[in-house]
Design a protein around this motif. Structure first.
Motif, PDB file in Angstrom:
ATOM      1  N   CYS A  12       0.862  -1.175   0.000  1.00 50.02           N
ATOM      2  CA  CYS A  12       0.000   0.000   0.000  1.00 50.02           C
ATOM      3  C   CYS A  12       0.900   1.228   0.000  1.00 50.02           C
ATOM      4  CB  CYS A  12      -0.866  -0.009   1.251  1.00 50.02           C
ATOM      5  SG  CYS A  12       0.158  -0.049   2.738  1.00 50.02           S
ATOM      6  N   CYS A  95       2.872   5.668   8.832  1.00 46.77           N
ATOM      7  CA  CYS A  95       1.936   5.916   7.734  1.00 46.77           C
ATOM      8  C   CYS A  95       1.025   7.109   8.085  1.00 46.77           C
ATOM      9  CB  CYS A  95       1.085   4.663   7.507  1.00 46.77           C
ATOM     10  SG  CYS A  95      -0.227   4.945   6.330  1.00 46.77           S
ATOM     11  N   THR A 161      -6.241   0.794  11.669  1.00 47.80           N
ATOM     12  CA  THR A 161      -6.474   1.084  10.247  1.00 47.80           C
ATOM     13  C   THR A 161      -6.853  -0.146   9.419  1.00 47.80           C
ATOM     14  OG1 THR A 161      -4.104   0.842   9.897  1.00 47.80           O
ATOM     15  CG2 THR A 161      -4.926   3.086  10.176  1.00 47.80           C
ATOM     16  N   CYS A 189      -8.187   2.481   6.920  1.00 52.44           N
ATOM     17  CA  CYS A 189      -7.608   3.101   5.724  1.00 52.44           C
ATOM     18  C   CYS A 189      -8.192   2.484   4.460  1.00 52.44           C
ATOM     19  CB  CYS A 189      -6.081   3.036   5.769  1.00 52.44           C
ATOM     20  SG  CYS A 189      -5.399   1.643   4.915  1.00 52.44           S
TER      21      CYS A 189
END
Ligand code: F3S
Length: 277
Positions: A12, A95, A161, A189
């Motif tokens: 990702c 992140c 997430t 996410c």
């Protein structure tokens, strides 16, 4: 045999960003320390170690004035402070989506909400989010965990997430009856949601799905869970030599999915190994 390659697949943006930062730091400094595994994929960790990465388990083990990498899962403010006290140079690979969950938890805590984090209490990301509430947040992983939760004036919710949206929704709906005011942030996410959606589609289109990802990767485990729940025959492998011949028998259309921490080179190795059969 036909392979249906799920999209999106592999790293990702958060993991890619973190690994890019780590590789740049390894080039600049030669030696970089990581607190815990920088990515939940053993094969990729082996590659990074060959470039000069060294893993330590606790901040106390960091040499004075060393270079330390903070993984995409983030870390607690307390650990960051200890590393700074040791004069460490910090390469922050947290992140942005995890930072968002950390900030929301901090905000809720500062505004007097009883903070609930939906996630796995042992996961480093959840510990980093909890750390932003000075350790006061409660961590829950299913609606059963909040059934006996006491009523409060103000309850605030954030999520790990990589959780599934359904789990977050079921917990929030139970908590709705337990607070005069409930504020919930959906901090799951999009990269996670898109990969779960891909597995749902593959389950409908194929006779079985091979999910590639580290055994310690939560988001990979969720993909396996989603695939099985959709009724698919799912094979979870960490590397090509784990492909089970008997699993392949009588399957003509196979889906390929991979966790957000699975590198492209490993996915290609699996695809090449299947193609050569
Ligand atoms: Fe970040 Fe989501 Fe990946 S939180 S590390 S973009 S799975």
């Amino acid at each position: 045999m036909r392979l249906v390659i799920g999209k999106p697949l592999g790293f990702c943006f958060g993991v890619k960003r973190a690994i890019d930062k780590l590789e740049a730091a390894l080039k600049d400094y030669g030696k970089v320390y990581a607190l815990g595994s920088p990515i939940h994929n053993e094969e990729e960790v082996k590659r990074l170690i060959s470039l000069g990465l060294e893993l330590v388990e606790a901040v106390e083990e960091l040499p004075q004035s060393s270079v330390v990498f903070i993984r995409a899962h983030g870390t607690t403010p307390e650990i960051l402070e200890k590393a700074r006290e040791k004069g460490c140079t910090i390469i922050d690979g947290t992140c942005p989506s995890v930072k968002n969950a950390q900030e929301k938890a901090r905000l809720l805590s500062q505004e007097g909400y009883e903070v609930i984090v939906v996630g796995d209490p042992k996961h480093p990301e959840v510990q980093s989010i909890k750390g932003c509430t000075a350790g006061r947040a409660s961590v829950v992983s299913s609606s059963k965990d909040v059934t006996d939760f006491p009523s409060k004036d103000k309850i605030g919710v954030v999520s790990q997430t990589t959780q599934e949206e359904g789990t977050l929704l079921s917990i929030v709906s139970v908590l709705l009856r337990k607070a005069r005011e409930l504020r919930a942030y959906n901090t799951i996410c999009k990269a996670t949601l898109h990969r779960q959606e891909t597995v749902r589609k593959l389950a409908a289109e194929t006779e079985g799905i091979i999910v590639i990802g580290g055994r310690n990767s939560t988001n990979t485990a969720k993909l396996v869970e989603v695939g099985k729940r959709e009724g698919s025959d799912v094979l979870w492998i960490a590397k090509p030599d784990e492909i089970d011949k008997s699993w392949l028998e009588n399957k003509h259309i196979i889906g390929i999915a991979a966790g957000a921490s699975t590198p492209d080179w490993l996915i290609n190795d699996v695809i090449n190994s299947l193609s050569s059969r």
